[in-house]
Motif scaffolding. Structure first.
Motif: not given
Length: 322
Positions: A176-177, A242-246, A271, A274-275
């Motif tokens: 993803r990143d 991981a701070d962001d799981l979107s 999470r 939540s994202a």
């Protein structure tokens, strides 16, 4: 004071009574475990029509990474197949690319998936991001050779069990990143996601023998992390950080109610929701760690495995050529 624990499934409890259990791992015990015979692949292929190809691809540091490519022979070769990219379990310290491979072979049977299993390097000989980087390099090779392998690049699933489930989560975050390759879905089976080892379920399954205990988990993580401090651990290695799981592909997570990873796995699914992402979570009542791999004949195991297959059938995008 003894910590209360969820009861085991009665059938699993009876089966587990005959299995030698441990409470801790050590370098000496690990050496002994690694001497045990690896999972034989040939019996699993004997009743299947499968083409097997062994491939070696370079890691980031040039080390050879072995991939086993298993393709169904009784399908229409003019139609690109889905691919399951498999990462084996073993606490990141043991196992090989044939460990638990009976699980993805069910998906080869069910919908003609090409199964590719990666022999990533193990800790403590390899540490830090080496394991997840090895898996990612293998996945890149698969995506780049999709046409040659008869794979639809829009239908690549990353999957793994236990340590392999954690590596699958890390590979998915990395893809993803970095923006490549495209992953259609991730299948995380009782994944090893959090090096901190501080959850309620982690504490419940300590101070006694088990299939995978808190103490064994601590050993595995120490081997992987080497001398890294908590603030140096990358989320690709310990995905719970991981701070962001979107922006993740649709995700399947399952775990047992009676295992170390229960809480970190359910938290990961929460999470993702939540994202704004899509995840399906199953907590199998009375399931211990890896129950369906150890005892696939048990009723709860057959149900868990069938449920995963049904989900994958729904989650995979349709083949546009079909």
């Amino acid at each position: 004071m003894t910590t209360a624990r969820p009861d085991l499934d009665p059938e699993l409890r009876e089966l587990l009574a005959d299995l030698p259990l441990m409470s801790q791992l050590s370098p000496e015990v690990l050496t002994q475990l690694r001497r045990l015979p690896s999972t034989p692949l040939e019996p699993l292929l004997a009743h299947r029509h499968v083409d097997r190809r062994e491939v070696t691809v370079p890691a980031k540091d040039g080390a050879p990474i072995r991939l086993s490519v298993l393709s169904p022979t009784n399908t229409d070769r003019t139609t690109a197949a889905p691919c399951v990219y498999w990462m084996h379990g073993g606490g990141m310290v043991m196992g090989d690319r044939f460990s638990q491979i009976d699980i993805p072979l069910e998906w080869l049977d069910e919908f003609g998936a090409v199964v590719v299993s990666v022999d990533y390097r193990l800790a403590p000989e390899a540490t830090g991001t080496t394991l997840v980087d090895d898996c990612y390099q293998g996945l890149l090779w698969v995506a780049e050779h999709a046409a040659e392998l008869g794979i639809d690049p829009a239908r690549i699933v990353v999957a793994g069990a236990s340590a392999g489930g954690g590596l699958a989560a890390g590979v998915t975050l990395l893809a993803r990143d970095l923006g490549t390759p495209a992953i259609a879905a991730q299948m995380l089976i009782c994944p090893m996601l959090d090096h901190r080892n501080t959850s309620t379920s982690s504490r419940q399954y300590s101070d006694g023998p088990g299939v995978w205990t808190r103490e064994m988990n601590e050993f595995g993580w120490r081997c992987v992390l080497g001398g890294l401090t908590d603030d140096q651990v990358p989320a690709y290695v310990s995905p719970a950080l991981a701070d962001d799981l979107s922006g993740l592909p649709t995700t399947y997570i399952d775990t047992g109610s009676a295992e170390v990873f229960r809480d970190e796995d359910t938290d990961y699914a929460t999470r993702i929701w939540s994202a704004g992402g899509q995840a399906e979570l199953h907590v199998w009542a009375g399931g211990f760690h890896g129950f369906d791999a150890l005892y696939p004949q048990a009723h709860i195991s057959a149900t868990a495995r069938r449920t995963r297959t049904d989900w994958l059938t729904r989650a995979l995008p349709p083949n546009p050529a079909a």
